[in-house]
Design a protein around this motif. Structure first.
Motif, PDB file in Angstrom:
ATOM      1  N   UNK A  83      58.723  69.506  43.481  1.00  0.00           N
ATOM      2  CA  UNK A  83      58.841  70.280  42.248  1.00  0.00           C
ATOM      3  C   UNK A  83      58.882  69.292  41.099  1.00  0.00           C
ATOM      4  N   UNK A  84      57.975  69.463  40.137  1.00  0.00           N
ATOM      5  CA  UNK A  84      57.923  68.621  38.941  1.00  0.00           C
ATOM      6  C   UNK A  84      58.286  69.470  37.735  1.00  0.00           C
ATOM      7  N   UNK A  85      58.994  68.871  36.795  1.00  0.00           N
ATOM      8  CA  UNK A  85      59.262  69.529  35.523  1.00  0.00           C
ATOM      9  C   UNK A  85      59.229  68.487  34.419  1.00  0.00           C
ATOM     10  N   UNK A  86      58.907  68.971  33.221  1.00  0.00           N
ATOM     11  CA  UNK A  86      58.878  68.137  32.032  1.00  0.00           C
ATOM     12  C   UNK A  86      59.468  68.962  30.893  1.00  0.00           C
ATOM     13  N   UNK A  87      60.085  68.294  29.963  1.00  0.00           N
ATOM     14  CA  UNK A  87      60.622  68.937  28.764  1.00  0.00           C
ATOM     15  C   UNK A  87      59.797  68.481  27.569  1.00  0.00           C
ATOM     16  N   UNK A  88      59.469  69.426  26.703  1.00  0.00           N
ATOM     17  CA  UNK A  88      58.773  69.093  25.457  1.00  0.00           C
ATOM     18  C   UNK A  88      59.523  69.717  24.289  1.00  0.00           C
ATOM     19  N   UNK A  89      59.672  68.952  23.233  1.00  0.00           N
ATOM     20  CA  UNK A  89      60.186  69.445  21.951  1.00  0.00           C
ATOM     21  C   UNK A  89      59.034  69.355  20.967  1.00  0.00           C
ATOM     22  N   UNK A  90      58.708  70.480  20.346  1.00  0.00           N
ATOM     23  CA  UNK A  90      57.554  70.538  19.453  1.00  0.00           C
ATOM     24  C   UNK A  90      57.990  71.075  18.097  1.00  0.00           C
ATOM     25  N   UNK A  91      57.783  70.276  17.054  1.00  0.00           N
ATOM     26  CA  UNK A  91      58.062  70.737  15.692  1.00  0.00           C
ATOM     27  C   UNK A  91      56.747  71.210  15.087  1.00  0.00           C
ATOM     28  N   UNK A  92      56.722  72.490  14.682  1.00  0.00           N
ATOM     29  CA  UNK A  92      55.505  73.115  14.172  1.00  0.00           C
ATOM     30  C   UNK A  92      55.736  73.561  12.735  1.00  0.00           C
ATOM     31  N   UNK A  93      54.764  73.276  11.876  1.00  0.00           N
ATOM     32  CA  UNK A  93      54.843  73.809  10.507  1.00  0.00           C
ATOM     33  C   UNK A  93      54.725  75.324  10.606  1.00  0.00           C
ATOM     34  N   UNK A  94      55.691  76.027  10.030  1.00  0.00           N
ATOM     35  CA  UNK A  94      55.695  77.493  10.119  1.00  0.00           C
ATOM     36  C   UNK A  94      56.238  78.063   8.818  1.00  0.00           C
ATOM     37  N   UNK A 137      47.684  73.628  23.646  1.00  0.00           N
ATOM     38  CA  UNK A 137      46.309  74.076  23.335  1.00  0.00           C
ATOM     39  C   UNK A 137      46.350  75.351  22.484  1.00  0.00           C
ATOM     40  N   UNK A 138      47.257  76.267  22.815  1.00  0.00           N
ATOM     41  CA  UNK A 138      47.367  77.508  22.031  1.00  0.00           C
ATOM     42  C   UNK A 138      47.927  77.262  20.627  1.00  0.00           C
ATOM     43  N   UNK A 139      48.620  76.144  20.458  1.00  0.00           N
ATOM     44  CA  UNK A 139      49.163  75.816  19.134  1.00  0.00           C
ATOM     45  C   UNK A 139      48.159  75.061  18.262  1.00  0.00           C
ATOM     46  N   UNK A 140      46.936  74.857  18.742  1.00  0.00           N
ATOM     47  CA  UNK A 140      45.962  74.082  17.976  1.00  0.00           C
ATOM     48  C   UNK A 140      45.670  74.668  16.604  1.00  0.00           C
ATOM     49  N   UNK A 141      45.843  75.957  16.425  1.00  0.00           N
ATOM     50  CA  UNK A 141      45.624  76.572  15.117  1.00  0.00           C
ATOM     51  C   UNK A 141      46.751  76.329  14.136  1.00  0.00           C
ATOM     52  N   UNK A 142      47.826  75.737  14.614  1.00  0.00           N
ATOM     53  CA  UNK A 142      48.993  75.438  13.783  1.00  0.00           C
ATOM     54  C   UNK A 142      49.140  73.923  13.668  1.00  0.00           C
ATOM     55  N   UNK A 143      49.871  73.498  12.674  1.00  0.00           N
ATOM     56  CA  UNK A 143      50.079  72.057  12.489  1.00  0.00           C
ATOM     57  C   UNK A 143      51.309  71.607  13.264  1.00  0.00           C
ATOM     58  N   UNK A 144      51.082  70.766  14.269  1.00  0.00           N
ATOM     59  CA  UNK A 144      52.200  70.171  15.007  1.00  0.00           C
ATOM     60  C   UNK A 144      52.650  68.945  14.220  1.00  0.00           C
ATOM     61  N   UNK A 145      53.881  69.005  13.735  1.00  0.00           N
ATOM     62  CA  UNK A 145      54.416  67.921  12.906  1.00  0.00           C
ATOM     63  C   UNK A 145      54.934  66.764  13.754  1.00  0.00           C
ATOM     64  N   UNK A 146      55.617  67.100  14.850  1.00  0.00           N
ATOM     65  CA  UNK A 146      56.146  66.082  15.759  1.00  0.00           C
ATOM     66  C   UNK A 146      56.156  66.649  17.169  1.00  0.00           C
ATOM     67  N   UNK A 147      56.020  65.745  18.141  1.00  0.00           N
ATOM     68  CA  UNK A 147      56.016  66.139  19.537  1.00  0.00           C
ATOM     69  C   UNK A 147      56.750  65.077  20.349  1.00  0.00           C
ATOM     70  N   UNK A 148      57.683  65.505  21.188  1.00  0.00           N
ATOM     71  CA  UNK A 148      58.382  64.595  22.105  1.00  0.00           C
ATOM     72  C   UNK A 148      58.310  65.197  23.503  1.00  0.00           C
ATOM     73  N   UNK A 149      57.770  64.417  24.447  1.00  0.00           N
ATOM     74  CA  UNK A 149      57.694  64.852  25.845  1.00  0.00           C
ATOM     75  C   UNK A 149      58.482  63.865  26.698  1.00  0.00           C
ATOM     76  N   UNK A 150      59.232  64.393  27.658  1.00  0.00           N
ATOM     77  CA  UNK A 150      60.082  63.527  28.465  1.00  0.00           C
ATOM     78  C   UNK A 150      59.335  62.807  29.575  1.00  0.00           C
ATOM     79  N   UNK A 151      58.226  63.342  30.009  1.00  0.00           N
ATOM     80  CA  UNK A 151      57.598  62.838  31.224  1.00  0.00           C
ATOM     81  C   UNK A 151      58.168  63.611  32.400  1.00  0.00           C
ATOM     82  N   UNK A 152      57.570  63.412  33.551  1.00  0.00           N
ATOM     83  CA  UNK A 152      57.919  64.190  34.740  1.00  0.00           C
ATOM     84  C   UNK A 152      59.246  63.739  35.335  1.00  0.00           C
ATOM     85  N   UNK A 153      60.052  64.720  35.715  1.00  0.00           N
ATOM     86  CA  UNK A 153      61.176  64.516  36.623  1.00  0.00           C
ATOM     87  C   UNK A 153      60.844  65.365  37.837  1.00  0.00           C
ATOM     88  N   UNK A 154      61.118  64.858  39.016  1.00  0.00           N
ATOM     89  CA  UNK A 154      60.734  65.609  40.198  1.00  0.00           C
ATOM     90  C   UNK A 154      61.636  65.359  41.381  1.00  0.00           C
TER      91      UNK A 154
END
Length: 166
Positions: A83-94, A137-154
């Protein structure tokens, strides 16, 4: 080139993570992602490394990491048995006008809105890499200001591969 996920159980001592990442850099191996955290037993740390290469390089990586002093165990986490999981924090202009659209996309993926500001939202999403990539990919129509991904934990499924250390 193929990708492999290695789970490494190491002594929780100073410099261990540095020695492992140093081995990769000295040999010219690439680390796609690396996560580390203490286990249920605070004497040990579990490190998950995603790397790529041909079969020979990946076998070399496993053998060379296994030789390091603080390494107690290393094994490949095969996708079908793990089982793999990753965490992402995404700041989107809204803005007020498009905020509901961003929230609707987040709801579809069971993501959480964890911060709301006048011109942005911070979204928390956990899942496998494919889920996070599809969300982005679905957020491509919006401006992603910042993105942090943890990488896989499994972890491997079941109890057959549990390592008990003294």
């Amino acid at each position: 080139m193929q990708k492999k996920v290695f789970q490494i159980l190491v002594d929780n001592t100073s410099g261990t993570l540095s020695r492992i990442s140093g081995l990769f850099s000295r040999r010219g191996y690439n680390i796609e992602s690396i996560t580390a955290g203490v286990t249920a037993d605070p004497r040990f740390t579990r490190i998950t490394i995603v790397t790529n290469g041909d079969d020979e390089i990946l076998d070399q990586i496993e053998k060379q990491v296994e030789k390091l002093v603080d390494v107690r165990d290393i094994k490949e986490l095969c996708p079908e048995d793990s089982v793999y999981r990753e965490l992402a924090l995404i700041k989107v202009r809204a803005s007020a006008e498009n905020r509901q659209g961003v929230i609707a996309v987040a709801d579809i993926f069971r993501a959480k809105i964890i911060d709301v500001a006048a011109e942005s939202l911070i979204i928390e999403l956990t899942g496998n890499q494919e889920k996070i990539d599809a969300f982005l990919k679905l957020l491509e129509g919006y401006e992603i200001l910042e993105l942090a991904r943890t990488g896989i934990a499994g972890l491997a499924r079941g109890i057959e591969n549990v390592i008990y250390l003294d």
